[in-house]
Design a protein around this motif. Structure first.
Motif, mmCIF file in Angstrom:
data_model
loop_
_atom_site.group_PDB
_atom_site.id
_atom_site.type_symbol
_atom_site.label_atom_id
_atom_site.label_comp_id
_atom_site.label_asym_id
_atom_site.label_seq_id
_atom_site.Cartn_x
_atom_site.Cartn_y
_atom_site.Cartn_z
ATOM 1 N N ALA A 3 119.175 17.855 -46.497
ATOM 2 C CA ALA A 3 119.097 19.260 -45.920
ATOM 3 C C ALA A 3 120.499 20.180 -45.768
ATOM 4 C CB ALA A 3 118.551 19.155 -44.352
ATOM 5 N N ASP A 4 121.456 19.048 -45.553
ATOM 6 C CA ASP A 4 122.749 19.857 -45.585
ATOM 7 C C ASP A 4 123.892 19.102 -46.432
ATOM 8 O OD1 ASP A 4 125.235 21.064 -44.991
ATOM 9 O OD2 ASP A 4 125.061 20.903 -42.973
ATOM 10 N N PRO A 5 123.871 19.209 -47.504
ATOM 11 C CA PRO A 5 124.764 18.271 -48.330
ATOM 12 C C PRO A 5 126.303 18.147 -47.866
ATOM 13 C CG PRO A 5 123.650 19.441 -49.913
ATOM 14 C CD PRO A 5 123.503 20.068 -48.397
ATOM 15 N N ALA A 6 126.941 19.082 -47.096
ATOM 16 C CA ALA A 6 128.267 18.982 -46.678
ATOM 17 C C ALA A 6 128.381 17.763 -45.713
ATOM 18 C CB ALA A 6 128.505 20.386 -45.830
ATOM 19 N N LYS A 7 127.219 17.411 -44.806
ATOM 20 C CA LYS A 7 127.173 16.348 -44.194
ATOM 21 C C LYS A 7 127.615 15.051 -44.852
ATOM 22 C CE LYS A 7 124.231 18.110 -40.376
ATOM 23 N NZ LYS A 7 123.109 18.190 -39.569
ATOM 24 N N ALA A 8 127.640 14.920 -46.184
ATOM 25 C CA ALA A 8 127.582 13.697 -46.879
ATOM 26 C C ALA A 8 129.173 13.255 -47.133
ATOM 27 C CB ALA A 8 127.202 13.783 -48.549
ATOM 28 N N GLY A 9 130.004 14.415 -46.808
ATOM 29 C CA GLY A 9 131.480 14.132 -46.911
ATOM 30 C C GLY A 9 131.897 13.448 -45.672
ATOM 31 N N THR A 10 132.803 12.435 -45.672
ATOM 32 C CA THR A 10 132.971 11.645 -44.674
ATOM 33 C C THR A 10 134.645 11.348 -44.729
ATOM 34 O OG1 THR A 10 132.188 9.364 -45.200
ATOM 35 C CG2 THR A 10 130.889 10.910 -43.889
ATOM 36 N N GLN A 11 135.362 11.289 -43.960
ATOM 37 C CA GLN A 11 136.739 10.630 -44.140
ATOM 38 C C GLN A 11 137.058 9.550 -43.173
ATOM 39 O OE1 GLN A 11 139.255 12.055 -46.181
ATOM 40 N NE2 GLN A 11 140.593 10.557 -45.339
ATOM 41 N N TRP A 12 137.475 8.309 -43.498
ATOM 42 C CA TRP A 12 137.732 7.151 -42.727
ATOM 43 C C TRP A 12 139.243 6.716 -42.655
ATOM 44 C CZ3 TRP A 12 133.509 5.959 -40.337
ATOM 45 C CH2 TRP A 12 132.221 6.009 -40.938
ATOM 46 N N SER A 13 139.878 6.286 -41.498
ATOM 47 C CA SER A 13 141.218 5.860 -41.474
ATOM 48 C C SER A 13 141.279 4.756 -40.668
ATOM 49 C CB SER A 13 141.871 7.480 -41.034
ATOM 50 O OG SER A 13 141.522 7.527 -39.615
ATOM 51 N N ALA A 14 142.629 4.202 -40.760
ATOM 52 C CA ALA A 14 143.326 3.200 -39.814
ATOM 53 C C ALA A 14 144.555 3.362 -39.748
ATOM 54 C CB ALA A 14 142.848 1.990 -40.442
ATOM 55 N N SER A 15 145.105 3.039 -38.457
ATOM 56 C CA SER A 15 146.580 2.983 -38.472
ATOM 57 C C SER A 15 147.085 1.660 -38.126
ATOM 58 C CB SER A 15 146.915 3.849 -37.381
ATOM 59 O OG SER A 15 148.318 4.059 -37.318
ATOM 60 N N VAL A 16 148.020 1.051 -39.145
ATOM 61 C CA VAL A 16 148.357 -0.208 -38.840
ATOM 62 C C VAL A 16 150.010 -0.410 -38.281
ATOM 63 C CG1 VAL A 16 148.738 -2.501 -40.189
ATOM 64 C CG2 VAL A 16 146.922 -1.048 -40.729
ATOM 65 N N THR A 17 150.032 -1.130 -37.581
ATOM 66 C CA THR A 17 151.514 -1.475 -36.698
ATOM 67 C C THR A 17 151.763 -2.967 -36.984
ATOM 68 O OG1 THR A 17 150.834 0.277 -35.369
ATOM 69 C CG2 THR A 17 152.557 -1.175 -34.662
ATOM 70 N N TRP A 18 153.120 -2.920 -37.249
ATOM 71 C CA TRP A 18 153.662 -4.428 -37.480
ATOM 72 C C TRP A 18 153.702 -4.923 -36.037
ATOM 73 C CZ3 TRP A 18 159.232 -5.351 -37.270
ATOM 74 C CH2 TRP A 18 159.519 -6.792 -37.485
ATOM 75 N N ARG A 19 153.580 -6.058 -35.789
ATOM 76 C CA ARG A 19 153.938 -6.762 -34.643
ATOM 77 C C ARG A 19 154.843 -7.819 -34.555
ATOM 78 N NH1 ARG A 19 152.812 -2.690 -31.493
ATOM 79 N NH2 ARG A 19 150.645 -2.115 -31.310
ATOM 80 N N GLY A 20 155.575 -8.155 -35.689
ATOM 81 C CA GLY A 20 156.533 -8.945 -35.755
ATOM 82 C C GLY A 20 155.871 -10.276 -36.854
ATOM 83 N N GLY A 21 156.971 -10.784 -37.257
ATOM 84 C CA GLY A 21 156.596 -11.803 -38.403
ATOM 85 C C GLY A 21 155.489 -11.385 -39.468
ATOM 86 N N PHE A 22 154.383 -11.905 -39.602
ATOM 87 C CA PHE A 22 153.133 -11.498 -40.530
ATOM 88 C C PHE A 22 152.282 -10.909 -39.705
ATOM 89 C CE2 PHE A 22 155.242 -14.317 -43.839
ATOM 90 C CZ PHE A 22 155.953 -13.434 -44.315
ATOM 91 N N ARG A 23 152.214 -10.658 -38.337
ATOM 92 C CA ARG A 23 151.207 -10.170 -37.652
ATOM 93 C C ARG A 23 150.996 -8.526 -37.741
ATOM 94 N NH1 ARG A 23 148.298 -12.785 -33.876
ATOM 95 N NH2 ARG A 23 148.064 -10.717 -32.607
ATOM 96 N N THR A 24 149.966 -7.925 -37.721
ATOM 97 C CA THR A 24 149.709 -6.491 -37.757
ATOM 98 C C THR A 24 148.374 -6.471 -36.976
ATOM 99 O OG1 THR A 24 148.261 -6.430 -39.707
ATOM 100 C CG2 THR A 24 150.808 -6.391 -40.071
ATOM 101 N N GLU A 25 148.540 -5.177 -36.364
ATOM 102 C CA GLU A 25 147.264 -4.851 -35.575
ATOM 103 C C GLU A 25 146.887 -3.281 -36.422
ATOM 104 O OE1 GLU A 25 147.986 -4.323 -31.749
ATOM 105 O OE2 GLU A 25 148.184 -6.559 -31.367
ATOM 106 N N ALA A 26 145.523 -3.349 -36.779
ATOM 107 C CA ALA A 26 144.761 -2.149 -37.244
ATOM 108 C C ALA A 26 144.071 -1.457 -36.066
ATOM 109 C CB ALA A 26 144.133 -2.490 -38.408
#
Length: 159
Positions: free
Chosen positions: A10-33
């Motif tokens: 009914a509304d093709p504009a509703k099909a456009g979505t944007q996804w994201s994540a922000s990743v932070t280094w926590r030392g060594g090889f540990r990260t958190e998204a």
């Protein structure tokens, strides 16, 4: 799923979505998204790769993302088709040659291939399960992303 498809039709504009994540280094090889308002998704490397083995590593998370996306696809589309699922498990695996990642030789640093094996139990007719399977393969966002060569831009932020 049917209601969402109807809304997008009914509304093709509703099909456009944007996804994201922000990743932070926590030392060594540990990260958190950080993803939306959820608890952080932790990543680490196995001890044999220099980590502390406290969480799945990024390549394992890629495999899990594919399996999770496929599982959602099977569940949603089975429901839309009136197919009852008794059980569903997807085993996902793939080899990564560490030579390039470690800087020992140039080449491909990622998966050489990925294999997913779908264990699906249902009393539905085999042809209905096959049609469901083919539909899920055609419509999996993560599956398509992994199979396609697509532009990925990685830039340093202004310092």
């Amino acid at each position: 799923v049917a209601a969402l498809a109807s809304a997008v039709s009914a509304d093709p504009a509703k099909a456009g979505t944007q996804w994201s994540a922000s990743v932070t280094w926590r030392g060594g090889f540990r990260t958190e998204a950080a993803v939306r308002g959820f608890a952080p998704i932790v990543s680490d490397e196995p001890r044999g790769l220099g980590g502390t083995d406290t969480a799945p590593n990024p390549v394992e998370q890629v495999l899990a993302a594919l399996g999770n996306c496929l599982a959602v696809g099977y569940a949603a589309n089975a429901t839309a088709r009136g197919i009852a699922l008794d059980s569903l498990r997807i085993d996902v695996s793939g080899p990564v040659d560490l030579h390039s990642f470690l800087g020992l030789r140039p080449g491909h640093a990622g998966f050489d291939e990925i294999e997913a094996v779908v264990h699906l139990e249902s009393s539905a007719a085999p042809e209905d399960i096959e049609a469901l399977h083919e539909h899920v393969l055609r419509t999996s966002p993560v599956g398509h992303t992994l199979q396609a060569a697509l532009p990925v831009t990685i830039a340093l932020a202004d310092r």
